[in-house]
Enzyme design. Structure first.
Site, short mmCIF file in Angstrom:
data_model
loop_
_atom_site.label_atom_id
_atom_site.label_comp_id
_atom_site.label_asym_id
_atom_site.label_seq_id
_atom_site.Cartn_x
_atom_site.Cartn_y
_atom_site.Cartn_z
N SER A 172 6.32 -7.94 -17.00
CA SER A 172 7.09 -9.19 -17.01
C SER A 172 7.36 -9.65 -18.44
O SER A 172 8.21 -10.53 -18.67
CB SER A 172 6.34 -10.29 -16.26
OG SER A 172 5.14 -10.63 -16.93
N GLN A 173 6.68 -9.07 -19.42
CA GLN A 173 6.86 -9.50 -20.80
C GLN A 173 8.26 -9.20 -21.32
O GLN A 173 8.76 -9.88 -22.22
CB GLN A 173 5.80 -8.87 -21.71
CG GLN A 173 4.42 -9.45 -21.50
CD GLN A 173 3.36 -8.78 -22.34
OE1 GLN A 173 3.66 -7.93 -23.19
NE2 GLN A 173 2.11 -9.14 -22.10
N SER A 199 3.57 -9.43 -12.28
CA SER A 199 2.91 -10.59 -12.91
C SER A 199 3.80 -11.82 -12.93
O SER A 199 3.99 -12.47 -13.97
CB SER A 199 2.50 -10.21 -14.35
OG SER A 199 1.75 -9.02 -14.36
N ASP A 316 -4.62 -8.95 -14.87
CA ASP A 316 -5.68 -9.05 -15.87
C ASP A 316 -7.03 -9.43 -15.27
O ASP A 316 -8.06 -9.34 -15.94
CB ASP A 316 -5.31 -10.05 -16.96
CG ASP A 316 -4.29 -9.48 -17.95
OD1 ASP A 316 -4.11 -8.25 -17.97
OD2 ASP A 316 -3.66 -10.27 -18.68
N ARG A 347 -6.35 1.46 -17.25
CA ARG A 347 -7.46 0.65 -16.74
C ARG A 347 -7.95 1.10 -15.37
O ARG A 347 -9.14 0.93 -15.08
CB ARG A 347 -7.07 -0.83 -16.72
CG ARG A 347 -7.01 -1.44 -18.11
CD ARG A 347 -6.56 -2.89 -18.13
NE ARG A 347 -6.75 -3.47 -19.46
CZ ARG A 347 -6.29 -4.65 -19.83
NH1 ARG A 347 -5.60 -5.39 -18.97
NH2 ARG A 347 -6.51 -5.10 -21.06
#
Length: 433
Positions: A172-173, A199, A316, A347
Site C-alpha cells: 500500500s506504500q 494493508s 506487521d 518473514r
C-alpha cells in the site's frame, strides 16, 4: 564468536502488571515529515519516533535541502510549498521502505537527477509498481536493475497529473506515496487501484494525515482516489503512539496471564494495528479500551484459544500473533499475508524456521502460516535475520520459555531502540527511566 551484545536471554515473567506509553508511530512520523516538507510554512511534529527508520527519512530530506530542527521527539520542518530545494542528489536509504518509496515520489516534484538506493536487501524489494505509476503521471523514473528493485533514478521536472492506475498487490506504500505528492501535480490526479490492495488501514492513515494538513480527497472505497490541486498548510501536529509496538506488550500480557495497559493507543488511534487487541480478546483475553488507552489481561496460565485469522490489513502483527500461537490450546492459522515475503526478510519463511525450534509443527503456505503449538515449548536460540520485528515478536516467547535467546537484539533500533529496556520491565529486569 558472538559477543554478549550480539545475543540476549529474555528472562521469564509471571503475571506482570505494567502501564506503558510506546514511542510514536513510525508510519505516521515518516508520512508527517514528507507532508510537512511539502507544506507552506514551518510545521512542528510532536511525539515523533526516534529510531533508525525516521533518522533515515530526516537525513534524506536534509540532503534534498529541507531545513529540519531535530529536538528528539519534536521535529520542526520548514516546508517549501511543494518545491524540492536540491537537485542532483544521491540518497542512501538503507532498509527503510517508507523512506525510499515516499522520497521516490517526492523527488518527482523536483528538478534534476535523483538517485535513491539502499542496502543489499533493499535491492531485492520491488518498487517497479511505483515508478510505472509515476511515469504515467509525467515523471521519468527507472530502476537500475532488471528486477524492478532499487536503485531508482528519477529525472525530475514535476508531475503533469491526470489519471493513473497503480497495483495494490505488493504494498500500500506505493499508493500512499502517490497520494501525498499528488496535490502538486499540474493537473488534478485520479488514482485507480488494480488488484487487491494490501494493508488498507495505512491508506486511511495517509488520507487522514493529508486532511489534517488541508488536502481533502474524494474516494470510492479503496478503488479510486481523486486528489485536487492544492498546498498543504503547516501546523502543529501530534504523532500518536505506535500500535505495532503496542502489540508486543499486549501479547506479553496474553501469554503470561498478566496485565498491560498501553496508555497512548486507544479508540481514537487511527492505526489499523490496534486490531490485534481484538484478536487477543477472541483468543481468551480480557480487553478494555478507552479513548486514550487499551488494556489487555491474559487468561489464567496464559492458555489461549486457537483459530483462523486474516491479517491482510495488519501484516506487521503477523509475527507477534504467530509467537502467541505457541501458547494456544489448538492450532492458529494466519492467512492472506503473502507480502510478508518482501519485507525486511522473508518473514513467513523466517517464522516457520524459528517457531519449529520451540517444538511447534508449522505449515508454511505461499500466503499463510499454520502453527500447531507444542504441549510444552522448548527453549530456543532465535535468529532474527536483521529484522527488528522478529526480535521483538520472539521476545514474547521468552517471557514463558526460560532459556530463550534473541540473536542480534540491537536490530530493534530500526523502529524501537529502547524496546528491550521497556520490555524487560515485564520481568523486573528493565532499565526504564
Amino acid at each position: 564468536m558472538q559477543s554478549e551484545s550480539d545475543r540476549l536471554e529474555v528472562p521469564p515473567a509471571t503475571k506482570p502488571s505494567l502501564d506503558i506509553a510506546v514511542p510514536g508511530s513510525k508510519s505516521l512520523t515518516n508520512r508527517a515529515m514528507v507532508v510537512a516538507a511539502l507544506a507552506r510554512g514551518s510545521s512542528r511534529l510532536r511525539g515523533a519516533l526516534v529510531a533508525e527508520d525516521t533518522a533515515v527519512m530526516k537525513k534524506g530530506l536534509r540532503e534534498l535541502g529541507f531545513e529540519i530542527a531535530d529536538q528528539g521527539e519534536t521535529v520542526v520542518i520548514a516546508g517549501q510549498g511543494g518545491g524540492i530545494p536540491s537537485s542532483g542528489v544521491e540518497l542512501d536509504l538503507r532498509l527503510s521502505g517508507t523512506s525510499i518509496r515516499f522520497l521516490t515520489a517526492l523527488t518527482a516534484l523536483g528538478s534534476g537527477r535523483y538517485r535513491l538506493d539502499g542496502n543489499a536487501r533493499m535491492r531485492e524489494r520491488p518498487i517497479g509498481d511505483l515508478t510505472e505509476a509515476l511515469n504515467a503521471l509525467g515523471a521519468k523514473a527507472t530502476t537500475a536493475s532488471e528486477n524492478l528493485c532499487p536503485p531508482v533514478i528519477v529525472e525530475a521536472s514535476g508531475l503533469t497529473g491526470g489519471r493513473v492506475t497503480v497495483s495494490g498487490e505488493r504494498s500500500s506504500q506505493f499508493l500512499s506515496a502517490l497520494l501525498m505528492v499528488a496535490p502538486y501535480a499540474r493537473e488534478e490526479v485520479t488514482i485507480e487501484v488494480a488488484g487487491e490492495l494490501q494493508s488498507k488501514p495505512f491508506i486511511d492513515l495517509t488520507v487522514g494525515l493529508m486532511a489534517d494538513f488541508g488536502i481533502e480527497i474524494e474516494r470510492s472505497g479503496y478503488r479510486r482516489f481523486t486528489v485536487p490541486r492544492g498546498v498543504y498548510e503547516a501546523r502543529d501536529y501530534r504523532i500518536e503512539g505506535d500500535a505495532t509496538a503496542a502489540g508486543y506488550f499486549w501479547a506479553a500480557a496474553a501469554v503470561t496471564g498478566g496485565r498491560v495497559r498501553v496508555t497512548n493507543i486507544g479508540s481514537n488511534a487511527r492505526q489499523g494495528d490496534k486490531r490485534l487487541a481484538a484478536i487477543l480478546e477472541r483468543m481468551g483475553c480480557r480487553v478494555s479500551v478507552d479513548e486514550e488507552w487499551t488494556e489487555v489481561e491474559g487468561p489464567a496460565g496464559g492458555r489461549l484459544a486457537g483459530g483462523v485469522f486474516d491479517l491482510n490489513d495488519i501484516p506487521d502483527q503477523a509475527q507477534t500473533l504467530a509467537v502467541v500461537s505457541l501458547f494456544a490450546a489448538s492450532p492458529v492459522e494466519i492467512t492472506n499475508v503473502w507480502n510478508l515475503r518482501i519485507k525486511e526478510t522473508d518473514r513467513l519463511a523466517a517464522l516457520a524456521s524459528e517457531l519449529r525450534k520451540f517444538g511447534a509443527r508449522v505449515e508454511e503456505g505461499e500466503d499463510r502460516i499454520t502453527v500447531d503449538p507444542p504441549e510444552r515449548p522448548e527453549a530456543a536460540t532465535v535468529e532474527t535475520y536483521g529484522d527488528h520485528r522478529m526480535a521483538m515478536a520472539f521476545a514474547v516467547a521468552g517471557l514463558r520459555v526460560p532459556g530463550t535467546v534473541i540473536i542480534d537484539p540491537g536490530c530493534v533500533a530500526k523502529t524501537y531502540p529502547g524496546f528491550f529496556d521497556d520490555f524487560l520491565t515485564l520481568s523486573g529486569k528493565g532499565v526504564r527511566s
